[in-house]
Design a protein around this motif. Structure first.
Motif, mmCIF file in Angstrom:
data_model
loop_
_atom_site.group_PDB
_atom_site.id
_atom_site.type_symbol
_atom_site.label_atom_id
_atom_site.label_comp_id
_atom_site.label_asym_id
_atom_site.label_seq_id
_atom_site.Cartn_x
_atom_site.Cartn_y
_atom_site.Cartn_z
ATOM 1 N N ALA A 41 0.806 -1.217 0.000
ATOM 2 C CA ALA A 41 0.000 0.000 0.000
ATOM 3 C C ALA A 41 0.844 1.274 0.000
ATOM 4 C CB ALA A 41 -0.928 0.005 1.208
ATOM 5 N N ILE A 42 2.087 1.173 0.430
ATOM 6 C CA ILE A 42 2.960 2.353 0.502
ATOM 7 C C ILE A 42 4.267 2.029 -0.210
ATOM 8 C CG2 ILE A 42 4.216 3.930 2.003
ATOM 9 C CD1 ILE A 42 2.089 3.428 4.131
ATOM 10 N N ARG A 43 4.634 2.879 -1.186
ATOM 11 C CA ARG A 43 5.865 2.689 -1.955
ATOM 12 C C ARG A 43 6.780 3.885 -1.706
ATOM 13 N NH1 ARG A 43 7.238 4.283 -7.018
ATOM 14 N NH2 ARG A 43 5.104 4.935 -7.423
ATOM 15 N N PRO A 44 7.740 3.750 -0.789
ATOM 16 C CA PRO A 44 8.652 4.861 -0.481
ATOM 17 C C PRO A 44 9.806 4.948 -1.480
ATOM 18 C CG PRO A 44 9.068 3.052 1.009
ATOM 19 C CD PRO A 44 7.929 2.624 0.129
ATOM 20 N N TRP A 45 10.361 6.153 -1.609
ATOM 21 C CA TRP A 45 11.451 6.388 -2.556
ATOM 22 C C TRP A 45 12.222 7.638 -2.171
ATOM 23 C CZ3 TRP A 45 9.855 11.092 -3.987
ATOM 24 C CH2 TRP A 45 8.479 11.331 -4.110
ATOM 25 N N VAL A 60 1.102 11.996 -13.110
ATOM 26 C CA VAL A 60 -0.334 11.927 -12.830
ATOM 27 C C VAL A 60 -0.602 10.878 -11.767
ATOM 28 C CG1 VAL A 60 -2.610 11.485 -13.838
ATOM 29 C CG2 VAL A 60 -0.843 12.627 -15.196
ATOM 30 N N HIS A 61 -1.387 11.244 -10.767
ATOM 31 C CA HIS A 61 -1.744 10.347 -9.658
ATOM 32 C C HIS A 61 -3.234 10.037 -9.728
ATOM 33 C CE1 HIS A 61 2.231 11.107 -8.175
ATOM 34 N NE2 HIS A 61 2.005 12.397 -8.275
ATOM 35 N N ALA A 62 -3.613 9.270 -10.740
ATOM 36 C CA ALA A 62 -5.025 9.005 -11.003
ATOM 37 C C ALA A 62 -5.718 8.280 -9.847
ATOM 38 C CB ALA A 62 -5.174 8.204 -12.293
ATOM 39 N N GLY A 63 -5.166 7.165 -9.391
ATOM 40 C CA GLY A 63 -5.839 6.370 -8.371
ATOM 41 C C GLY A 63 -5.118 6.315 -7.045
ATOM 42 N N TYR A 64 -4.107 7.125 -6.869
ATOM 43 C CA TYR A 64 -3.342 7.101 -5.626
ATOM 44 C C TYR A 64 -2.774 8.488 -5.360
ATOM 45 C CZ TYR A 64 0.527 6.824 -8.922
ATOM 46 O OH TYR A 64 1.389 7.079 -9.956
ATOM 47 N N GLY A 65 -2.365 8.722 -4.140
ATOM 48 C CA GLY A 65 -1.773 9.994 -3.779
ATOM 49 C C GLY A 65 -0.263 9.902 -3.693
ATOM 50 N N GLU A 66 0.353 11.019 -3.412
ATOM 51 C CA GLU A 66 1.799 11.075 -3.266
ATOM 52 C C GLU A 66 2.130 12.174 -2.274
ATOM 53 O OE1 GLU A 66 4.834 10.697 -6.600
ATOM 54 O OE2 GLU A 66 4.788 12.872 -6.282
ATOM 55 N N ALA A 67 3.221 11.998 -1.581
ATOM 56 C CA ALA A 67 3.719 13.020 -0.674
ATOM 57 C C ALA A 67 5.234 12.960 -0.700
ATOM 58 C CB ALA A 67 3.203 12.793 0.744
ATOM 59 N N VAL A 106 14.622 14.619 -2.377
ATOM 60 C CA VAL A 106 13.356 14.503 -1.672
ATOM 61 C C VAL A 106 13.129 13.051 -1.267
ATOM 62 C CG1 VAL A 106 12.345 16.487 -2.867
ATOM 63 C CG2 VAL A 106 11.947 14.214 -3.761
ATOM 64 N N PHE A 107 12.511 12.863 -0.108
ATOM 65 C CA PHE A 107 12.082 11.550 0.354
ATOM 66 C C PHE A 107 10.567 11.552 0.257
ATOM 67 C CE2 PHE A 107 10.031 9.333 3.880
ATOM 68 C CZ PHE A 107 10.378 8.038 3.565
ATOM 69 N N GLY A 108 10.007 10.558 -0.397
ATOM 70 C CA GLY A 108 8.557 10.551 -0.542
ATOM 71 C C GLY A 108 7.993 9.161 -0.641
ATOM 72 N N PHE A 109 6.691 9.126 -0.870
ATOM 73 C CA PHE A 109 6.011 7.848 -1.035
ATOM 74 C C PHE A 109 4.727 8.032 -1.819
ATOM 75 C CE2 PHE A 109 4.752 9.702 2.993
ATOM 76 C CZ PHE A 109 3.360 9.613 2.967
ATOM 77 N N ASN A 110 4.350 6.974 -2.501
ATOM 78 C CA ASN A 110 3.051 6.892 -3.153
ATOM 79 C C ASN A 110 2.218 5.939 -2.323
ATOM 80 O OD1 ASN A 110 5.178 7.053 -5.624
ATOM 81 N ND2 ASN A 110 3.373 8.282 -5.947
#
Length: 118
Positions: A41-45, A60-67, A106-110
């Motif tokens: 459920a969480i893909r960090p990068w 584009v984040h059609a079906g999921y969010g990102e931070a 940047v450190f983030g995740f979808n």
């Protein structure tokens, strides 16, 4: 010595990684990503953007969010500039195309979009 009412030690598997020791994948000129261990459920990068580089296409984040969290440098999204210590959140259905004039890390995740009752 055990203290009364002390929480038990978590013995779940732990997977520490050294980000800089991981091989980056170049996804466009001057843009590198390192995928980190996560869950389904969480893909960090971690993304590194070289000075003057831009994300190769609209993200584009059609079906999921990102931070993401700006660790160093500066990220530009449209006309907004985000420096170190800034947390940026994109809801499902959003899009963006980050760039940097000075370079950035940047450190983030979808994450999956929350399920809705239909």
């Amino acid at each position: 010595m055990r203290i009364e009412n002390e929480a038990p030690v978590d013995t779940a598997p732990v997977m520490p990684v050294s980000v800089d020791a991981m091989a980056p994948a170049e996804i466009g000129p001057g843009v590198w990503v390192r995928e980190l261990p996560g869950t389904g459920a969480i893909r960090p990068w971690v993304v590194d953007i070289a000075p003057g580089a831009e994300w190769p296409e609209l993200d584009v984040h059609a079906g999921y969010g990102e931070a993401y969290f700006v660790v160093e440098g500066e990220v530009i999204e449209g006309e907004r500039r985000y420096g170190p210590g800034t947390y940026v959140f994109f809801e499902p259905g959003s899009s963006h195309r980050p760039r940097s004039e000075r370079g950035a890390r940047v450190f983030g995740f979808n994450f999956d979009a929350p399920e809705t009752d239909a």
